[in-house]
Design an enzyme around this catalytic site. Sequence first.
Site: not given
Length: 490
Positions: A78, A132, A186, A189-190, A193
């Site tokens: 969610v 991801s 994560k 990672h973003n 990105e």
Amino acid sequence: MAESGSADIGVTGLAVMGRNLARNLARHGYRVALHNRTFERTRSLIAEHGHEGDFVPSESMAAFVASLRKPRAIIIMVKAGEPTDDVIGELVPLLESGDIVIDCGNAHFTDTRRREKDLRGRGLHFVGTGVSGGEEGALNGPSIMPGGSAESYRTLGPMFEAIAAKVDGTPCCVHVGPDGAGHFVKMVHNGIEYADMQLIAEAYDLLRAGTGADPAELAGTFRAWNSGDLESFLIEITADVLGHVDAATGKPFVDVVLDQAEQKGTGRWTVQNALDLGIPITGIAEATFARSLSGDARQREAARRTFGSDLGSWNGQPGRPSGTVPDPAAFTEDVRKALYASKVVAYAQGFDQIQAGSDEYGWNVDRGAMATIWRGGCIIRARFLDRIRAAYDAEPGLPSLLVAPYFAEAVSAGVASWRRVVADAAMAGVPAPAFSSSLAYYDGLRRERLPAALVQGLRDDFGAHTYHRVDRKGTFHTLWAGDRSEVSAS
């Protein structure tokens, strides 16, 4: 309907990512319990995809929990923040010691640490898990970054490794570390990105402004680049986007998209955390700020009215309009080399932040393992992640990815092009903040002495903040308002 307590794993929250993860699990032979706040989504998943595997739908949270075998493993999919806390609050009274709650959303790692501590105190495992790859990855094989306890990974590991992307037979999933480690990695990672996309966008902008090539032609350029050392998912889809034609207008798709980039917050979190840790992630920061600048239409319009939007000169030659760089082929090659060098900086900075976070929170994150699981499934997957993995395997304590032999050679080979591109961009008035800041970072790292010495002198002058000397140990202060003698402040 299966009997009570028979499902291997449950998924609550069946929007696109949740339903695709559930389908992925079912396709791999797991019996998957399903729940959604509104039962219609559960019903539609069964109607459309029930043939793909063994699903156990439930209308109520209590029935959903009861349908799972023990220890229960429940994925929450969610929105991050309060909705996640609400679902956890509804779940916890229904669970028993040893059960596992898995948050696969884009939660802030500090929230994950709080939740993990709280549930651990109740005898439950909480596993913040970075996922991801978008909706396609969730269905066909994402990169998965679970945190939490080692005990919980013994239960979840086989399932997550089964559904993750595979590269050379190796699953793109590994236990990252305790409490918030998975969501932290994560987040970074973003951030990488963000930088990667901004650099690609700057490369496109420079090539279009400098050579006059249209998007279809530039699609071919990026397609060619994707067969070399720049090979990556983002370069691949850049060619797709640039080659796409808008059906309604017949114009290049990129020309009908509003040039105001949006963001969901993970880039800002990455930059904010880097400031807390004292880690310079300049490329990621500039990419984040570039999105903010693009979104302020009122300021941009006021600046255009005041200053105009004409380009300056190319290659230091006044009067050269857009599309007339003296040598388009050479300029394109310079941009390619500058893009590669800048991408290396972005990844180096991201891995530095992972190490700093691991040290700060005691996670013992293996940077080589992160490069391994990012090779497939995830958005930043790229050919050179194998090189990154090899660099950390050879030297786990590597001070900077930039000094690893392969990357040192690759960046050195591109420096002249990098400088020309940044200079050309400045002269032409084409903004290239990520290229420019990445080059400045490289130069700052290799400079024997930085002007920080003057900064320290100024700090001591106005605020008595003290300084260190190069010729002897200790902490010192100059009596600036007095006789300017130096005193020990140790």
